[in-house]
Design a protein around this motif. Structure first.
Motif, PDB file in Angstrom:
ATOM      1  N   LEU A 215      48.570  76.458  28.230  1.00 59.66           N
ATOM      2  CA  LEU A 215      50.021  77.152  28.073  1.00 59.66           C
ATOM      3  C   LEU A 215      50.643  76.316  27.188  1.00 59.66           C
ATOM      4  N   ILE A 216      50.918  76.613  26.013  1.00 62.76           N
ATOM      5  CA  ILE A 216      52.149  75.933  25.576  1.00 62.76           C
ATOM      6  C   ILE A 216      53.337  76.623  25.050  1.00 62.76           C
ATOM      7  N   GLN A 217      55.064  75.903  24.457  1.00 64.74           N
ATOM      8  CA  GLN A 217      55.819  76.047  23.488  1.00 64.74           C
ATOM      9  C   GLN A 217      55.931  76.366  22.424  1.00 64.74           C
ATOM     10  N   PRO A 218      56.251  77.480  21.562  1.00 66.52           N
ATOM     11  CA  PRO A 218      55.653  77.293  20.350  1.00 66.52           C
ATOM     12  C   PRO A 218      56.296  75.946  19.539  1.00 66.52           C
ATOM     13  N   GLN A 219      57.081  74.882  19.708  1.00 69.86           N
ATOM     14  CA  GLN A 219      57.723  74.139  19.398  1.00 69.86           C
ATOM     15  C   GLN A 219      56.536  72.738  19.136  1.00 69.86           C
ATOM     16  N   TYR A 220      55.841  72.692  20.405  1.00 65.42           N
ATOM     17  CA  TYR A 220      55.259  71.628  20.484  1.00 65.42           C
ATOM     18  C   TYR A 220      53.502  72.080  20.289  1.00 65.42           C
ATOM     19  N   ARG A 221      53.705  72.939  19.258  1.00 67.65           N
ATOM     20  CA  ARG A 221      52.433  72.721  18.860  1.00 67.65           C
ATOM     21  C   ARG A 221      50.921  72.073  18.243  1.00 67.65           C
TER      22      ARG A 221
ATOM     23  N   THR B  44      38.148  78.322  32.149  1.00 67.35           N
ATOM     24  CA  THR B  44      37.715  78.745  33.380  1.00 67.35           C
ATOM     25  C   THR B  44      39.057  78.073  34.572  1.00 67.35           C
ATOM     26  N   VAL B  45      39.941  77.463  33.702  1.00 65.51           N
ATOM     27  CA  VAL B  45      40.820  76.562  34.452  1.00 65.51           C
ATOM     28  C   VAL B  45      42.354  77.115  33.498  1.00 65.51           C
ATOM     29  N   PHE B  46      43.516  76.850  34.084  1.00 63.93           N
ATOM     30  CA  PHE B  46      44.445  77.411  33.330  1.00 63.93           C
ATOM     31  C   PHE B  46      45.717  76.750  33.724  1.00 63.93           C
ATOM     32  N   LEU B  47      46.252  75.916  32.583  1.00 61.11           N
ATOM     33  CA  LEU B  47      47.076  74.154  33.000  1.00 61.11           C
ATOM     34  C   LEU B  47      48.244  74.854  32.134  1.00 61.11           C
ATOM     35  N   THR B  48      49.500  74.431  32.973  1.00 63.72           N
ATOM     36  CA  THR B  48      51.111  74.554  32.336  1.00 63.72           C
ATOM     37  C   THR B  48      51.368  72.701  32.754  1.00 63.72           C
ATOM     38  N   GLY B  49      52.393  72.361  31.147  1.00 68.17           N
ATOM     39  CA  GLY B  49      52.625  71.300  31.455  1.00 68.17           C
ATOM     40  C   GLY B  49      51.564  70.071  30.670  1.00 68.17           C
ATOM     41  N   PHE B  50      51.157  70.923  29.309  1.00 67.09           N
ATOM     42  CA  PHE B  50      50.525  69.913  28.050  1.00 67.09           C
ATOM     43  C   PHE B  50      51.650  70.786  27.324  1.00 67.09           C
TER      44      PHE B  50
ATOM     45  N   ILE C  59      57.001  80.179  29.747  1.00 67.03           N
ATOM     46  CA  ILE C  59      56.907  80.187  31.494  1.00 67.03           C
ATOM     47  C   ILE C  59      58.557  81.240  32.150  1.00 67.03           C
ATOM     48  N   THR C  60      59.353  81.171  30.959  1.00 68.85           N
ATOM     49  CA  THR C  60      60.873  81.701  31.536  1.00 68.85           C
ATOM     50  C   THR C  60      60.730  82.982  31.395  1.00 68.85           C
ATOM     51  N   GLU C  61      59.781  83.521  31.330  1.00 70.63           N
ATOM     52  CA  GLU C  61      59.257  85.102  30.207  1.00 70.63           C
ATOM     53  C   GLU C  61      58.533  85.797  31.288  1.00 70.63           C
ATOM     54  N   PRO C  62      58.192  86.565  32.117  1.00 67.82           N
ATOM     55  CA  PRO C  62      57.648  87.543  32.273  1.00 67.82           C
ATOM     56  C   PRO C  62      56.143  88.069  31.414  1.00 67.82           C
ATOM     57  N   ASP C  63      55.162  87.535  32.385  1.00 65.77           N
ATOM     58  CA  ASP C  63      53.998  87.558  32.120  1.00 65.77           C
ATOM     59  C   ASP C  63      53.611  86.645  31.564  1.00 65.77           C
ATOM     60  N   LEU C  64      54.669  85.620  31.131  1.00 67.31           N
ATOM     61  CA  LEU C  64      54.796  84.366  30.480  1.00 67.31           C
ATOM     62  C   LEU C  64      54.795  84.727  29.045  1.00 67.31           C
ATOM     63  N   GLU C  65      55.295  85.568  28.764  1.00 67.44           N
ATOM     64  CA  GLU C  65      55.474  86.289  26.868  1.00 67.44           C
ATOM     65  C   GLU C  65      53.859  85.863  26.512  1.00 67.44           C
ATOM     66  N   CYS C  66      53.000  86.570  27.313  1.00 68.18           N
ATOM     67  CA  CYS C  66      51.137  86.074  26.926  1.00 68.18           C
ATOM     68  C   CYS C  66      50.961  87.295  26.109  1.00 68.18           C
TER      69      CYS C  66
ATOM     70  N   SER D 281      34.699  72.305  20.404  1.00 68.68           N
ATOM     71  CA  SER D 281      35.883  72.404  20.009  1.00 68.68           C
ATOM     72  C   SER D 281      36.699  73.030  20.554  1.00 68.68           C
ATOM     73  N   ASP D 282      35.695  74.598  21.756  1.00 67.31           N
ATOM     74  CA  ASP D 282      36.653  74.635  22.451  1.00 67.31           C
ATOM     75  C   ASP D 282      36.883  74.884  23.877  1.00 67.31           C
ATOM     76  N   SER D 283      37.114  73.402  24.338  1.00 69.91           N
ATOM     77  CA  SER D 283      37.143  73.168  25.662  1.00 69.91           C
ATOM     78  C   SER D 283      38.257  73.092  25.307  1.00 69.91           C
ATOM     79  N   ILE D 284      39.289  73.037  25.218  1.00 66.72           N
ATOM     80  CA  ILE D 284      40.793  73.435  25.116  1.00 66.72           C
ATOM     81  C   ILE D 284      41.242  73.909  24.107  1.00 66.72           C
ATOM     82  N   GLN D 285      41.695  74.782  24.903  1.00 68.39           N
ATOM     83  CA  GLN D 285      42.357  76.361  24.078  1.00 68.39           C
ATOM     84  C   GLN D 285      43.668  76.163  24.739  1.00 68.39           C
ATOM     85  N   LEU D 286      44.682  76.834  23.011  1.00 68.04           N
ATOM     86  CA  LEU D 286      46.285  76.636  23.020  1.00 68.04           C
ATOM     87  C   LEU D 286      46.455  77.783  23.443  1.00 68.04           C
ATOM     88  N   LEU D 287      47.564  78.252  24.188  1.00 68.47           N
ATOM     89  CA  LEU D 287      48.082  79.829  24.206  1.00 68.47           C
ATOM     90  C   LEU D 287      49.245  79.728  24.404  1.00 68.47           C
TER      91      LEU D 287
END
Length: 365
Positions: free
Chosen positions: A38-44, A9-15, A72-79, A62-68
């Motif tokens: 939303l996380i960068q691969p190098q910080y997984r 229900t919530v989308f967060l950048t900066g984690f 953000i520097t790419e269109p569509d957040l490279e998702c 376990s599904d309360s925090i989901q990592l994607l």
């Protein structure tokens, strides 16, 4: 992002950054979950460890925090198609940015400006009900006077590319707000560690001064003072105040369309700030009057020999802007949430630095 049993229900950048991690914990505590980060691969690996720590501490599934993974520097957040699968998201918190006073223009543009534009696009694609954006008081640049929540485009110059690009990013957010995006903007001043524990994620900003003084003898520690610095204010705020304010204000419907400066309404001047640090460290500090043209290269020379110094910080020794937060004070009146005076938590900041000498100053990029 792996298959999950519940839709976020919530989308967060900066984690898993310093502020992002603290805000995520607060959102989970109040029941705003599942959260997709939303996380960068190098910080997984770091993100997975921090997420698991939060889940266990709060006793959440376990599904309360989901990592994607994305960018953000790419269109569509490279998702790719994963972004289209987030239609259940109703709130977006955008914290991801490069905070580095010496950042080069290309990286600052990519992350702070284009990144924010891409997150705004994603939020509109998802048709979110709320967009929560963390800006900075220093969108003011070198505005000469008192800068409030009603100020933004004032023809100001900037100390560095960090300030300039965060300014341009907030302009983008405010343009979307005027077009109908239900957004709220938060402008923290200079964020330091937690007022209760002193904990911080990296040593930047005022920590350069603190650590440089700690490297010197207690009997006589030297720093520089610039012409005019006697009246210059250094506006710092502890992390917990910033998180308390954002968590409270973001939960209210009446904050849509508002800007809130999360600053100290009674900040210390540079000389007083140095005196308070000196007292907390039990150092005798002497401020040597130095022309700005000499002070910057001097800090650069200290940096090159491995001392904790950053030449870009010298611009804040004669920063002409003062910050006021009337909108924030009205909104937080009666809540008990207010910025504590620097003197009340400086001991905790100093103790944390002494106990944790190896924390770095590099930004997450």
């Amino acid at each position: 992002m792996s298959e999950q049993s519940r839709d976020p229900t919530v989308f967060l950048t900066g984690f898993p950054g310093f502020l992002g991690s603290a805000l995520l914990e607060r959102l989970l505590e109040r029941g705003d979950e599942p959260v997709v980060c939303l996380i960068q691969p190098q910080y997984r690996s770091q993100a997975e460890t921090r997420a698991e720590t939060l889940r266990q501490r709060l006793e959440l599934p376990s599904d309360s925090i989901q990592l994607l993974e994305g960018d953000i520097t790419e269109p569509d957040l490279e998702c790719g198609d994963a972004l289209e699968g987030l239609s259940s998201v109703h709130t977006c918190y955008h914290l991801a940015a490069v905070y580095d006073l010496a950042i080069d223009l290309g990286l600052a543009e990519a992350v702070n400006v284009r990144g924010t534009d891409h997150v705004l696009d994603a939020a509109e694609t998802l048709d979110v009900e709320r967009f929560q954006y963390v800006s900075t008081c220093y969108v003011s640049g070198r505005y000469d006077g008192v800068f409030t929540e009603s100020h933004l485009e004032e023809g100001q110059s900037f100390n560095n590319y960090y300030e300039a690009t965060k300014y341009r990013a907030e302009v983008l957010v405010q343009e979307r707000m005027e077009a109908g995006l239900p957004a709220t903007i938060y402008r923290p001043a200079i964020v330091v560690g937690d007022s209760e524990t002193g904990e911080t994620g990296k040593y930047d900003g005022p920590y350069y001064l603190l650590r440089l003084l700690l490297e010197q003898p207690r009997a006589c520690s030297l720093t520089v003072s610039l012409p005019g610095s006697n009246d210059t204010e250094l506006n710092v705020v502890p992390r917990d105040f910033v998180i308390d304010a954002i968590a409270h204000l973001s939960a209210r419907d009446d904050t849509v369309g508002e800007v809130y400066q999360l600053c100290d309404p009674t900040p210390l001047t540079i000389p007083r700030f140095v005196d308070v640090l000196a007292s907390a460290m039990d150092h005798r500090v002497c401020s040597v009057p130095t022309p700005k043209s000499v002070a910057g290269p001097l800090l650069g020379a200290l940096e090159r020999v491995g001392l904790p110094a950053e030449p870009a910080t010298i611009d804040y020794f004669d920063h002409p802007t003062r910050y006021a937060c009337p909108n924030t004070q009205r909104a937080l009146a009666g809540t008990g949430i207010e910025c504590p005076p620097f003197e009340s938590y400086v001991d905790e900041l100093v103790a944390f630095v002494r106990e944790n000498p190896v924390i770095g100053s590099d930004a997450m990029v």
